[in-house]
Scaffold this motif. Sequence first.
Motif, mmCIF file in Angstrom:
data_model
loop_
_atom_site.group_PDB
_atom_site.id
_atom_site.type_symbol
_atom_site.label_atom_id
_atom_site.label_comp_id
_atom_site.label_asym_id
_atom_site.label_seq_id
_atom_site.Cartn_x
_atom_site.Cartn_y
_atom_site.Cartn_z
ATOM 1 N N SER A 34 -60.760 -10.031 -96.560
ATOM 2 C CA SER A 34 -60.321 -9.619 -97.900
ATOM 3 C C SER A 34 -59.190 -10.509 -98.415
ATOM 4 O O SER A 34 -59.130 -10.814 -99.611
ATOM 5 N N VAL A 35 -58.321 -10.946 -97.524
ATOM 6 C CA VAL A 35 -57.230 -11.836 -97.934
ATOM 7 C C VAL A 35 -57.782 -13.228 -98.254
ATOM 8 O O VAL A 35 -57.388 -13.848 -99.243
ATOM 9 N N GLN A 50 -62.716 -16.226 -86.849
ATOM 10 C CA GLN A 50 -63.840 -15.311 -87.053
ATOM 11 C C GLN A 50 -65.161 -16.064 -86.891
ATOM 12 O O GLN A 50 -65.268 -17.233 -87.288
ATOM 13 N N THR A 51 -66.156 -15.385 -86.347
ATOM 14 C CA THR A 51 -67.444 -16.054 -86.110
ATOM 15 C C THR A 51 -68.642 -15.226 -86.565
ATOM 16 O O THR A 51 -69.769 -15.659 -86.428
ATOM 17 N N HIS A 52 -68.398 -14.058 -87.101
ATOM 18 C CA HIS A 52 -69.503 -13.169 -87.459
ATOM 19 C C HIS A 52 -70.126 -13.553 -88.798
ATOM 20 O O HIS A 52 -69.593 -14.373 -89.552
ATOM 21 N N LEU A 53 -71.221 -12.956 -89.082
ATOM 22 C CA LEU A 53 -72.041 -13.259 -90.256
ATOM 23 C C LEU A 53 -71.272 -13.220 -91.572
ATOM 24 O O LEU A 53 -71.528 -14.016 -92.478
ATOM 25 N N ASN A 54 -70.306 -12.341 -91.688
ATOM 26 C CA ASN A 54 -69.596 -12.173 -92.968
ATOM 27 C C ASN A 54 -68.777 -13.389 -93.382
ATOM 28 O O ASN A 54 -68.466 -13.541 -94.564
ATOM 29 N N LEU A 61 -69.520 -16.900 -101.454
ATOM 30 C CA LEU A 61 -68.930 -16.250 -102.630
ATOM 31 C C LEU A 61 -67.898 -17.139 -103.299
ATOM 32 O O LEU A 61 -67.837 -17.255 -104.525
ATOM 33 N N LEU A 62 -67.073 -17.812 -102.488
ATOM 34 C CA LEU A 62 -65.975 -18.630 -103.016
ATOM 35 C C LEU A 62 -66.352 -20.090 -103.232
ATOM 36 O O LEU A 62 -65.546 -20.867 -103.726
ATOM 37 N N ASP A 63 -67.565 -20.466 -102.834
ATOM 38 C CA ASP A 63 -68.025 -21.852 -102.912
ATOM 39 C C ASP A 63 -67.085 -22.783 -102.135
ATOM 40 O O ASP A 63 -66.624 -23.812 -102.645
ATOM 41 N N LEU A 64 -66.794 -22.387 -100.894
ATOM 42 C CA LEU A 64 -65.939 -23.201 -100.028
ATOM 43 C C LEU A 64 -66.704 -24.421 -99.542
ATOM 44 O O LEU A 64 -67.929 -24.398 -99.440
#
Length: 110
Positions: A34-35, A50-54, A61-64
């Motif tokens: 969320s941050v 983090q390594t999970h699907l999300n 979503l952010l076009d990183l």
Amino acid sequence: MKTLEFAENLNLELLFCTEKDMDVEGVYIGDLLSVVMAKAKQNYAWITIQTHLNIVAVADLLDLSCIIVVENMEVEEETLEKAKELDIPVFRTKESAYSVACNLFKMGIK
């Protein structure tokens, strides 16, 4: 700097890379999704443990420009499959987030 040049300069392990070579205009370090969604910006590289699907959903979503998983964390196969589907580069390194950030600063990416 382009994603592939960026990854090569940092000696990142390629877990998945797309044909499109995106610009890396900045970097965000964070593990709380969320941050990251509130603070990261388009074309930023994201450094996380983090390594999970999300993580792929957030990057999309952010076009990183890419996701960099640090501390040699094992990335779930499901995560890599989704990265391929959404065309989001994923790299890994044994280095800490701090070490990667220091190297990015030396490269002129803030």
